[in-house]
Structures are given as C-alpha cells and as structure tokens.
Scaffold this motif. Structure first.
Motif, PDB file in Angstrom:
ATOM      1  N   LYS A  74      -3.438 -38.123  13.559  1.00  0.00           N
ATOM      2  CA  LYS A  74      -3.064 -36.798  13.841  1.00  0.00           C
ATOM      3  C   LYS A  74      -2.837 -35.783  12.712  1.00  0.00           C
ATOM      4  CE  LYS A  74       1.141 -34.618  15.960  1.00  0.00           C
ATOM      5  NZ  LYS A  74       2.330 -34.616  16.737  1.00  0.00           N
ATOM      6  N   VAL A  75      -2.413 -36.532  11.554  1.00  0.00           N
ATOM      7  CA  VAL A  75      -2.093 -35.667  10.288  1.00  0.00           C
ATOM      8  C   VAL A  75      -3.568 -35.172   9.902  1.00  0.00           C
ATOM      9  CG1 VAL A  75      -2.478 -37.651   8.611  1.00  0.00           C
ATOM     10  CG2 VAL A  75      -1.330 -35.795   7.997  1.00  0.00           C
ATOM     11  N   GLN A  76      -4.726 -35.935   9.987  1.00  0.00           N
ATOM     12  CA  GLN A  76      -5.893 -35.788   9.664  1.00  0.00           C
ATOM     13  C   GLN A  76      -6.539 -34.361  10.545  1.00  0.00           C
ATOM     14  OE1 GLN A  76      -7.866 -39.424  10.363  1.00  0.00           O
ATOM     15  NE2 GLN A  76      -8.616 -39.351   8.057  1.00  0.00           N
ATOM     16  N   ARG A  77      -6.113 -34.489  11.725  1.00  0.00           N
ATOM     17  CA  ARG A  77      -6.464 -33.334  12.948  1.00  0.00           C
ATOM     18  C   ARG A  77      -5.857 -32.057  12.281  1.00  0.00           C
ATOM     19  NH1 ARG A  77      -6.324 -37.691  16.473  1.00  0.00           N
ATOM     20  NH2 ARG A  77      -4.283 -36.785  17.378  1.00  0.00           N
ATOM     21  N   SER A  78      -4.565 -32.170  12.046  1.00  0.00           N
ATOM     22  CA  SER A  78      -3.635 -31.137  11.655  1.00  0.00           C
ATOM     23  C   SER A  78      -4.090 -30.287  10.481  1.00  0.00           C
ATOM     24  CB  SER A  78      -2.258 -31.522  11.388  1.00  0.00           C
ATOM     25  OG  SER A  78      -1.752 -32.018  12.622  1.00  0.00           O
ATOM     26  N   LEU A  79      -4.743 -31.223   9.179  1.00  0.00           N
ATOM     27  CA  LEU A  79      -4.955 -30.683   7.823  1.00  0.00           C
ATOM     28  C   LEU A  79      -6.334 -30.157   8.215  1.00  0.00           C
ATOM     29  CD1 LEU A  79      -3.888 -33.675   5.554  1.00  0.00           C
ATOM     30  CD2 LEU A  79      -2.791 -31.206   5.857  1.00  0.00           C
ATOM     31  N   TRP A  80      -7.199 -30.648   9.336  1.00  0.00           N
ATOM     32  CA  TRP A  80      -8.820 -30.211   9.489  1.00  0.00           C
ATOM     33  C   TRP A  80      -8.395 -28.410   9.701  1.00  0.00           C
ATOM     34  CZ3 TRP A  80     -10.454 -28.572  14.627  1.00  0.00           C
ATOM     35  CH2 TRP A  80     -11.546 -28.353  14.495  1.00  0.00           C
ATOM     36  N   ARG A  81      -7.493 -28.101  10.235  1.00  0.00           N
ATOM     37  CA  ARG A  81      -7.478 -26.604  10.647  1.00  0.00           C
ATOM     38  C   ARG A  81      -7.154 -25.830   9.325  1.00  0.00           C
ATOM     39  NH1 ARG A  81      -3.173 -25.301  12.715  1.00  0.00           N
ATOM     40  NH2 ARG A  81      -3.871 -23.311  13.790  1.00  0.00           N
ATOM     41  N   ILE A  82      -6.432 -26.155   8.360  1.00  0.00           N
ATOM     42  CA  ILE A  82      -6.326 -25.798   7.092  1.00  0.00           C
ATOM     43  C   ILE A  82      -7.341 -25.570   6.019  1.00  0.00           C
ATOM     44  CG2 ILE A  82      -5.045 -25.797   4.981  1.00  0.00           C
ATOM     45  CD1 ILE A  82      -2.956 -27.330   6.680  1.00  0.00           C
ATOM     46  N   GLY A  83      -8.320 -26.318   6.148  1.00  0.00           N
ATOM     47  CA  GLY A  83      -9.515 -26.148   5.465  1.00  0.00           C
ATOM     48  C   GLY A  83     -10.842 -26.877   5.621  1.00  0.00           C
ATOM     49  N   PRO A  84     -10.736 -28.245   5.828  1.00  0.00           N
ATOM     50  CA  PRO A  84     -11.909 -29.104   6.452  1.00  0.00           C
ATOM     51  C   PRO A  84     -12.927 -28.491   7.635  1.00  0.00           C
ATOM     52  CG  PRO A  84     -10.188 -30.572   5.762  1.00  0.00           C
ATOM     53  CD  PRO A  84      -9.760 -29.189   5.744  1.00  0.00           C
ATOM     54  N   ILE A  85     -12.324 -27.640   8.282  1.00  0.00           N
ATOM     55  CA  ILE A  85     -12.720 -27.046   9.708  1.00  0.00           C
ATOM     56  C   ILE A  85     -13.912 -26.282   9.157  1.00  0.00           C
ATOM     57  CG2 ILE A  85     -11.162 -25.006   9.617  1.00  0.00           C
ATOM     58  CD1 ILE A  85     -11.395 -24.959  12.679  1.00  0.00           C
TER      59      ILE A  85
END
Length: 385
Positions: A74-85
């Motif tokens: 879940k934390v990976q998916r949340s952080l995805w929106r901040i930059g890795p997206i």
C-alpha cells in the motif's frame, strides 16, 4: 502535434463517494463525450478502489484506468502518485496531466509533460482551526508546489480564485474559473416504489429536510438541528455523509433538547439511495461555514428542491439568487427560511424553477467544453513560469 493523451489523477475517482470523487467521475465522463475522437483519456489510480464508484466511469477503448505495476504494498502505491507515476506517464505518451484534486506529482516539467490542476478550496488556510497541524502543513506544501509547477490552474469558483491569488500569490491570468457539474441522474425521477423502499430501509418518517456532506464541524449541521426547535414536530432532519467525532457532539446536543428522534445521520449511502433521498425531501439545507463551491446544492436543485444555505463563502455563487441564505449562527433565521421552503409555501415553486434555470450554467457538456479549451490552450500556448 502527434497523438494527444490526457492523464488524470484518479485516486478520488475510485475511492470517494461524494465531493472530490463526484467531481472527477462526472468530469471524465463528460470529457469523453466532447473530446476529439483521436484523444486518449487515462485515469491513473493507485488501486481499483470501490467497485461501485469505478463502475460509474464508462470505460471505453479511449477512456481507461491505469494502475501501478509491481507495487504490491500500500505504501508503494501511495508514494507512486507523488513521483514514480511520471515514469508511467512517459511510457504511455501522456501529453498533459490533470491533477483533479489540487495535487501534482514531482517531475512533470522535467519530463516535458504539461499540467493542469483543479483547486477546489483553500479552507485549510482560511480556517486552519478545522485541521490538524500536520495535515495543514502537508496541504499547504502541496498548494505551494502546484502554484509553482502547474501550467494552468482551474478554480471551481470565483471565491476559490480570489483565495488562490491572495494566499498563493498567483497572477489572475493563470487561473480559469470553471464551475462543477453534477451527475445528470439527479434530474431523473425516481419511482415511488424506490422512494418507499429507501424510506423503509433507513427508518425515516415525517417530512424530511435533507443535508449532504461530511458531518464535520465546518459543515455546521448543528445549526440545522437547533433549527428543528422552531419547526413543526413532523419535520425530521436527514444528514448524509461521512461521520466524524463531531457527529456524536451533535447527537448529544440533540438529545439534551429532546430532538434526537428527529435527527437521522446516514453514512455509506449508495448513489441510487441518495438520489431517492433528494427526491423524498421537501427542503435542502447547507449551513456550512466555508466551501470552495458546494456541489450538493446543484444536486438538490436538479432534484427539484428549494435550497437554504449559509452566507460567508461561495454558496450564493453555487445556488444563485433564488435560494435562501442565512448567517451560519442564526438558528431561528434558518428555521424561518425552511418554513418559507416547505410544500405549500408562497413562491416556493417559482424559486425552484428559477434556480433550475440558474444551474444550467453548470451542465456537464458546457463544463467539459471549458476544460477542453484549457487543455488546448496549455498544449498550444504553454505558460512560461
């Protein structure tokens, strides 16, 4: 210019049943109807969220959801929106990214991806007392980032535009005011069988005054409870929305005034039931102390309801001149306005009709067309910041 691919931050689209979620779902569905046939619309969400909400978006070959790959936590998916997206946006050839809820990921500009952001309100800055200190700091940091990075800002009301200019130091020529539209389903008549089933399901009786929105202190539903003391005993208040600790405070206050049996708090209400509740009610009340726009007012008017709302923010902008407005601490004034709006009250039907004429400016195709104009402007004449 090659293929045009528009990406959207769709977290709220699949997770939020009201408010920001409704804004995103309604807008992308309307955009799909007015966008050129060769445009692709991609909705980037950290997970599939709620099935019932996701199904409200009519997926097609050119309107699709995208989820993060190889991010099981879940934390990976949340952080995805901040930059890795941004890596996924580049992979998919996204031309422009629209942050639907006041946020943008880092790295868009370096990746050559244009950006638009919708800012709904700055209540966390106007009324910081309603927020935890850490949340307020995070929201303000995000606001500063989008003011600096967005090619274009959409404000959902003139009130929000003025707040962005004053609190963010943003020049007026970078901001477009584009109002929200609501789902057309609210204008569709619900069957008597359905309304009776909903009334029975929630144990509702009497004549109903409805309010929709998170049951939190800023929304000020306690004022509507206090107004019940000045209204006939067969008038019941139904408040639909996410419940907070404030809900219990209001219920305790209602109990002390012997009003608890006339107050009904409902949460987790499905869309079909919400549509029926609007049409079962006689009056809609929205006593919120501060809003960026107030989409439930538009939903209520489409449903054929007279509206009584609070002064002090942008609710007059949403409801227009034929709704009634009272000060957010005036319980007797609210009760008087509700009486003027009940079945049989003089001028009630005329005010409803004029309000319906007023809210035609918020219809979906017109709103989507204005958003499309913003996209074209950003793609053809990007702003130099």
């Amino acid at each position: 210019m090659g293929k045009t691919v528009i990406g959207f931050d769709a977290k709220r689209v699949v997770r939020n049943g009201t408010g920001l979620g409704n804004y995103g779902r309604t807008l992308v569905n309307d955009l799909a109807r007015v966008a050129p046939a060769d445009w692709q619309l991609r909705l980037y969400a950290p997970d599939k969220g709620r099935d019932d909400l996701r199904r409200q978006v009519a997926e097609t070959e050119r309107l699709t959801f995208v989820y993060p790959q190889h991010r099981p936590l879940k934390v990976q998916r949340s952080l995805w929106r901040i930059g890795p997206i941004v890596d996924d946006l580049r992979r998919d050839g996204v031309t422009l990214y629209h942050g639907l809820t006041g946020e943008l990921p880092r790295g868009l500009r370096q990746a050559g991806i244009r950006s638009v952001v919708t800012i709904h309100d700055l209540i966390f800055m106007r009324h910081p007392e309603y927020y935890h200190a850490l949340d307020r700091k995070i929201y303000e940091w995000k606001f500063r980032v989008v003011c600096r990075e967005a090619d274009r800002i959409i404000a959902i009301s003139e009130r929000t535009k003025q707040d962005i200019m004053e609190l963010g130091g943003v020049n007026a020529n970078r901001i477009n005011v584009i109002y929200q539209s609501c789902s057309p389903r609210f204008a569709e008549t619900v069957s008597q069988e359905q309304t009776e089933a909903v009334r029975s399901r929630y144990g509702l009786s009497g004549r109903l005054v409805l309010s929709v929105g998170s049951i939190e202190e800023r929304k000020n539903i306690r004022l509507a409870v206090e107004a019940l003391r000045h209204l006939p005993e067969d008038i019941h208040l139904v408040a639909v929305g996410r419940q907070t600790s404030y809900s219990q405070k209001v219920l305790k206050a209602a109990e002390k005034q012997d009003l608890a049996s006339r107050v009904h708090f409902l949460h987790g209400v499905p869309d079909d039931d919400l549509q029926a509740l609007y049409q079962m009610a006689e009056v809609f009340v929205y006593p919120s102390r501060y809003e960026g726009f107030g989409i439930p007012i538009i939903e209520a008017i489409h449903s054929g309801l007279p509206v009584v709302a609070a002064t002090g923010s942008c609710l007059e902008e949403a409801g227009g001149p034929d709704c009634l407005y009272v000060a957010p601490d005036d319980a007797e004034g609210l009760a008087a306005a509700i009486k003027e709006s009940l079945h049989g009250a003089t001028g009630r039907e005329e005010r409803i009709s004029r309000s319906r004429d007023y809210v035609r400016r918020f219809e979906g195709s017109d709103v989507a067309g204005q958003v499309m104009d913003v996209y074209r402007r950003v793609l053809e004449f990007p702003t130099s910041l």
